[in-house]
Design a protein around this motif. Sequence first.
Motif, PDB file in Angstrom:
ATOM      1  N   THR A 120       5.630   2.227  -4.607  1.00  0.00           N
ATOM      2  CA  THR A 120       5.203   2.414  -5.999  1.00  0.00           C
ATOM      3  C   THR A 120       6.399   2.315  -6.938  1.00  0.00           C
ATOM      4  OG1 THR A 120       5.531   4.807  -5.897  1.00  0.00           O
ATOM      5  CG2 THR A 120       3.328   3.995  -5.334  1.00  0.00           C
ATOM      6  N   THR A 173      -1.422   3.679  -1.897  1.00  0.00           N
ATOM      7  CA  THR A 173      -2.187   4.841  -1.457  1.00  0.00           C
ATOM      8  C   THR A 173      -1.604   6.116  -2.050  1.00  0.00           C
ATOM      9  OG1 THR A 173      -2.986   6.055   0.468  1.00  0.00           O
ATOM     10  CG2 THR A 173      -0.809   5.093   0.650  1.00  0.00           C
ATOM     11  N   SER A 174      -2.415   7.121  -2.148  1.00  0.00           N
ATOM     12  CA  SER A 174      -1.917   8.412  -2.647  1.00  0.00           C
ATOM     13  C   SER A 174      -1.301   9.239  -1.525  1.00  0.00           C
ATOM     14  CB  SER A 174      -3.049   9.193  -3.316  1.00  0.00           C
ATOM     15  OG  SER A 174      -4.081   9.442  -2.377  1.00  0.00           O
ATOM     16  N   GLN A 175      -1.504   8.834  -0.284  1.00  0.00           N
ATOM     17  CA  GLN A 175      -0.950   9.525   0.877  1.00  0.00           C
ATOM     18  C   GLN A 175      -0.082   8.565   1.688  1.00  0.00           C
ATOM     19  OE1 GLN A 175      -1.290  12.837   1.601  1.00  0.00           O
ATOM     20  NE2 GLN A 175      -2.327  12.963  -0.372  1.00  0.00           N
ATOM     21  N   ARG A 183       0.824  -1.208   0.000  1.00  0.00           N
ATOM     22  CA  ARG A 183       0.000   0.000   0.000  1.00  0.00           C
ATOM     23  C   ARG A 183       0.862   1.264   0.000  1.00  0.00           C
ATOM     24  NH1 ARG A 183      -3.038  -3.454   3.320  1.00  0.00           N
ATOM     25  NH2 ARG A 183      -2.195  -2.673   5.273  1.00  0.00           N
ATOM     26  N   GLN A 184       2.164   1.132   0.272  1.00  0.00           N
ATOM     27  CA  GLN A 184       3.049   2.292   0.372  1.00  0.00           C
ATOM     28  C   GLN A 184       4.017   2.435  -0.799  1.00  0.00           C
ATOM     29  OE1 GLN A 184       2.638   4.475   3.034  1.00  0.00           O
ATOM     30  NE2 GLN A 184       0.894   3.122   3.334  1.00  0.00           N
TER      31      GLN A 184
END
Length: 146
Positions: free
Chosen positions: A53, A78-80, A50-51
């Motif tokens: 990319t 996630t985007s954050q 999730r972190q």
Amino acid sequence: MTLLSPTAPSAPTATVTFGQMLEKVRYEGAYPTRRQAQDVLRRVLEALGRQLTGDERVELAARLPQEAARYLASQIPTSQPLTGWGFVKDLAERTGGTLATTRWDTGTVLGVLARLAGDDLTARIIGQLPDGYALLFGRAQLVRAA
């Protein structure tokens, strides 16, 4: 690690089996059962998925056994992104674990991951993530230049 010939692909593939990785996590985390070690491995890799990319995510997945790579890739980033401490807190909330136990689990899995990934990729992963991850990967937390 295997040696790469000049004609080999630039991204190495997994050099350990899932069973070997799992036993390393079980031993280093002092988990009483293989099942518990697998649950911890799955939860931490999904949280990391999730972190993380980009190229680092792809390269890391290529260096992991197929089963572990699926855990990582099963999550949408996630985007954050969370800080290292935020990562531990979020994982504890999702799993119902204590902060201390979750910090132990995270450090165990990410320490094994760092050895599988190698120094260069681990440094790039830590560089991509917000502050606080270096210690989770078993590395010194250096202050970033402003």
